[in-house]
Design a protein around this motif. Sequence first.
Motif, PDB file in Angstrom:
ATOM      1  N   ILE A   1      -0.889  -3.765  -3.630  1.00  0.00           N
ATOM      2  CA  ILE A   1      -2.247  -3.386  -3.248  1.00  0.00           C
ATOM      3  C   ILE A   1      -3.217  -4.473  -3.706  1.00  0.00           C
ATOM      4  O   ILE A   1      -2.935  -5.202  -4.660  1.00  0.00           O
ATOM      5  N   PRO A   2      -4.357  -4.604  -3.042  1.00  0.00           N
ATOM      6  CA  PRO A   2      -5.332  -5.636  -3.434  1.00  0.00           C
ATOM      7  C   PRO A   2      -5.805  -5.430  -4.867  1.00  0.00           C
ATOM      8  O   PRO A   2      -5.998  -4.308  -5.315  1.00  0.00           O
ATOM      9  N   GLY A   3      -5.981  -6.527  -5.568  1.00  0.00           N
ATOM     10  CA  GLY A   3      -6.545  -6.478  -6.902  1.00  0.00           C
ATOM     11  C   GLY A   3      -5.547  -6.440  -8.032  1.00  0.00           C
ATOM     12  O   GLY A   3      -5.936  -6.554  -9.197  1.00  0.00           O
TER      13      GLY A   3
ATOM     14  N   GLY B   1      -0.231  -7.307  -5.154  1.00  0.00           N
ATOM     15  CA  GLY B   1      -0.987  -7.792  -4.010  1.00  0.00           C
ATOM     16  C   GLY B   1      -1.011  -9.302  -3.958  1.00  0.00           C
ATOM     17  O   GLY B   1      -0.929  -9.910  -2.886  1.00  0.00           O
TER      18      GLY B   1
ATOM     19  N   ALA C   1     -10.037  -6.343  -2.219  1.00  0.00           N
ATOM     20  CA  ALA C   1      -9.514  -6.726  -3.538  1.00  0.00           C
ATOM     21  C   ALA C   1     -10.379  -6.256  -4.708  1.00  0.00           C
ATOM     22  O   ALA C   1      -9.841  -5.779  -5.719  1.00  0.00           O
TER      23      ALA C   1
ATOM     24  N   TRP D   1      -8.032  -8.447   3.325  1.00  0.00           N
ATOM     25  CA  TRP D   1      -7.507  -8.205   1.976  1.00  0.00           C
ATOM     26  C   TRP D   1      -8.548  -8.557   0.923  1.00  0.00           C
ATOM     27  O   TRP D   1      -8.754  -7.821  -0.043  1.00  0.00           O
TER      28      TRP D   1
ATOM     29  N   GLY E   1      -9.479  -2.682  -5.651  1.00  0.00           N
ATOM     30  CA  GLY E   1      -8.075  -2.319  -5.819  1.00  0.00           C
ATOM     31  C   GLY E   1      -7.835  -1.443  -7.029  1.00  0.00           C
ATOM     32  O   GLY E   1      -7.077  -0.464  -6.964  1.00  0.00           O
TER      33      GLY E   1
END
Length: 265
Positions: free
Chosen positions: A190-192, A196, A215, A211, A218
């Motif tokens: 996942i973003p962050g 990711g 971010a 994305w 996230g």
Amino acid sequence: MTYEPVYTRRSNRDFVPSPIFLGILVVFAGSGFMAWNQVGKVGVDVFLFVVSGWLLSLCLHEYGHAVVAYFSGDRSVADKGYLQLNPLKYTNVLFSIVIPVVFIVLGGIGLPGGAVWIDHRHINSRVKDSLISATGPLANIVLALIASVPFLIHDFSLANVTDPHYGFWAGLALLAFFQVTAAILNLLPIPGVDGGGIVYPWLSREYQRAWNLFAPYGMILLFALLWQSRANELFFNFVFFFTDRLGLDGNLIYDGLQLMRFWSS
């Protein structure tokens, strides 16, 4: 005659551990000795042992990112002090140190922090880019394995609370548990978070732009997911699937958490 640019001339001092890191290491060793020998209040010993151990793991996690970035072409990480294991050099001490420590104390979970800034302009390979992100959670995995060695050798599920070293073993089990939770959370794509970062270099430019928009949120998404009872239950079932295979008894982990929270005992 040609001269090497100043920023590329490096000294061995760039890799010398900071006094702050060495101080945390001393607290970790000293509190572990105190917990082993039941010096003073065991709960306080376990608290210092677990928190200092967690701080060391946060430093090593970020160091993993930095050292791979350094050898992948980004020499600026040395100028920023990332290679000296100094937690105060991270770009965001609040999210990298303070909040993760608060979460292990109050929430009983090894929350990923975030925080060495990598200049990706110097990284000319998607594989290297992914590896830079992967080495953080890899450090947590290695630390979890190291901390679990005694539990793989000896069955502590039958350990008695009257064992003079029970507090130490409970604290070590809890510390290993936190490493497992941190590794799993950091590997989520996942973003962050680092997961990711592992997949990001392989996305198309359009997906990368989208994305980047998500971010900064996230971690909020991660909080929201863990706040949901069903997601929380699934997460900890997944965590205990691995801790069971590392020989970490759930009751011992729970006792370590209760000992660490000495103020509520």
